[in-house]
Design a protein around this motif. Structure first.
Motif, mmCIF file in Angstrom:
data_model
loop_
_atom_site.group_PDB
_atom_site.id
_atom_site.type_symbol
_atom_site.label_atom_id
_atom_site.label_comp_id
_atom_site.label_asym_id
_atom_site.label_seq_id
_atom_site.Cartn_x
_atom_site.Cartn_y
_atom_site.Cartn_z
ATOM 1 N N GLU A 22 0.758 -0.429 -0.511
ATOM 2 C CA GLU A 22 0.305 0.001 0.360
ATOM 3 C C GLU A 22 0.927 1.388 -0.601
ATOM 4 O OE1 GLU A 22 -3.645 -2.218 2.577
ATOM 5 O OE2 GLU A 22 -2.759 -0.178 3.863
ATOM 6 N N ILE A 23 2.157 1.399 0.950
ATOM 7 C CA ILE A 23 2.559 2.076 0.829
ATOM 8 C C ILE A 23 4.054 2.243 -0.117
ATOM 9 C CG2 ILE A 23 1.762 2.396 3.467
ATOM 10 C CD1 ILE A 23 4.914 1.758 4.037
ATOM 11 N N GLN A 24 4.118 1.316 -0.747
ATOM 12 C CA GLN A 24 5.456 2.078 -1.592
ATOM 13 C C GLN A 24 5.082 2.757 -3.027
ATOM 14 O OE1 GLN A 24 5.428 -2.181 -4.822
ATOM 15 N NE2 GLN A 24 2.933 -1.797 -4.737
ATOM 16 N N ILE A 25 4.586 3.228 -3.391
ATOM 17 C CA ILE A 25 4.683 4.423 -4.387
ATOM 18 C C ILE A 25 4.038 5.688 -3.599
ATOM 19 C CG2 ILE A 25 3.158 2.471 -5.777
ATOM 20 C CD1 ILE A 25 0.518 4.609 -4.886
ATOM 21 N N THR A 26 4.551 5.479 -2.826
ATOM 22 C CA THR A 26 4.508 6.749 -1.689
ATOM 23 C C THR A 26 5.975 6.781 -1.009
ATOM 24 O OG1 THR A 26 2.963 6.290 0.376
ATOM 25 C CG2 THR A 26 2.349 6.991 -1.342
ATOM 26 N N THR A 27 6.520 6.149 -0.814
ATOM 27 C CA THR A 27 7.892 6.029 -0.114
ATOM 28 C C THR A 27 8.785 6.009 -1.577
ATOM 29 O OG1 THR A 27 9.071 5.483 1.446
ATOM 30 C CG2 THR A 27 7.682 3.081 0.157
ATOM 31 N N ALA A 28 10.427 6.460 -0.876
ATOM 32 C CA ALA A 28 11.151 6.301 -1.619
ATOM 33 C C ALA A 28 12.295 5.688 -0.884
ATOM 34 C CB ALA A 28 12.745 8.123 -1.917
#
Length: 326
Positions: free
Chosen positions: A179-185
């Motif tokens: 769920e958070i892979q696209i919002t984190t670097a």
């Protein structure tokens, strides 16, 4: 010399070897029986402890995480159940002195939680009377923590739920990796395969390192009790270690119990939700070797059983799916 005399001489020469061999065979038989009994006692104690992890714990508090593996554990109830069952199966339920002796051969008991683990092992400290005391206590909870070369840090769990610190933006991220892979670097969270490999190795290494430390500490205490055996980190297969990261559970280690000319060393692992893996059945179907889970109802002649599908495949059996397979 007459033949009868040669026979007597032969008997006199061979008799000691026969007696020694028979004695050794009987000793080995007794040791094998003892080892099997100890194995059963340890396995049963760990299974009972794993079942007790969920006693009197309100799991509704964890519902918001939407993870079947996130369960609250009662480690105190688990350790009580472990020792109670172990003492009973060793026949020392009412013998506190024998219990104390057996405890010296248990370097550590580990409770594996969803986002960390605890170790129950001996520690030296000053009691209320100011006297030095050594007894087993719970250590602090150890997280499954990981840090990369960029300064990012991740706290793993038994699934892909993470709490991560992103060094570049100085922000925290929490949630399922998917769920958070696209919002984190953070690179690790963007690659599912690498993430799973690092997650498992991090959890296993954390438990191994803490266990090695506890066993070394136990050696120091054991020498004071007159135990000359050197406790060491047991050799555990990759498959068994992988089982430790699948669910909350209990691991226990027993080492150095004198057993004739050898010592008893073993460990046991029990999961709180799935205590026993399904048995894999090896059978013959129309002249071909096949295997299937014990939950499947097939009428084919059973040839042998296995602990895992991998073991069955190595013996030349082919998988046979059934309606009960997920």
């Amino acid at each position: 010399m007459k033949m009868i005399n040669w026979a007597i001489v032969g008997v006199l020469i061979l008799l000691p070897f026969y007696v020694i061999n028979r004695t050794d065979t009987e000793t080995q038989r007794r040791m094998m029986i003892s080892e099997l009994r100890y194995d059963a006692a340890l396995d049963t104690a760990v299974d009972d402890a794993a079942q007790a992890l969920l006693i009197n714990v309100d799991q509704r508090q964890e519902a918001r995480y939407e993870s079947a593996k996130r369960v609250r554990v009662n480690k105190e109830e688990a350790i009580d159940s472990f020792y109670r069952t172990l003492y009973m199966n060793f026949g020392i339920a009412e013998d506190t002195i024998a219990q104390g002796v057996l405890n010296r051969y248990i370097p550590a008991v580990i409770v594996i939680g969803y986002d960390g683990f605890w170790v129950y092992a001996e520690e030296e400290f000053a009691n209320a009377a100011g006297e030095t005391e050594i007894r087993p206590v719970w250590g602090p909870k150890k997280p499954y923590a990981y840090a990369d070369t960029l300064g990012n840090s991740v706290s793993f769990t038994l699934d892909d739920y993470v709490t991560a610190y992103e060094a570049g933006s100085r922000t925290w991220r929490e949630g399922f990796r998917s769920e958070i892979q696209i919002t984190t670097a953070i690179p690790l969270l963007r690659d599912a395969e690498v993430f799973e490999q690092v997650r498992r190795s991090t959890i296993v290494n954390a438990i191994q390192n803490e266990l090695a430390f506890r066993i070394n500490r136990h050696n120091q205490y054991a020498s004071r009790y007159g135990i000359s055996y050197t406790f060491t980190l047991p050799t555990i297969s990759d498959e068994e270690w992988n089982n430790t990261v699948n669910d909350v559970g209990v691991m226990a280690f027993v080492q150095g119990i004198p057993m004739g000319r050898k010592t008893y060393n073993n460990y046991a692992l029990g999961g709180s939700r799935v205590l026993k893996k399904p048995v894999i059945i090896g059978a013959v179907k129309e002249g071909k070797k096949v295997y299937y889970r014990s939950a499947c109802a097939f009428p084919y002649p059973v040839e042998e059983t296995f602990a895992s599908e991998k073991e069955a495949s190595q013996k030349g059996y082919m998988p046979l799916p059934c309606s009960n397979d997920p």
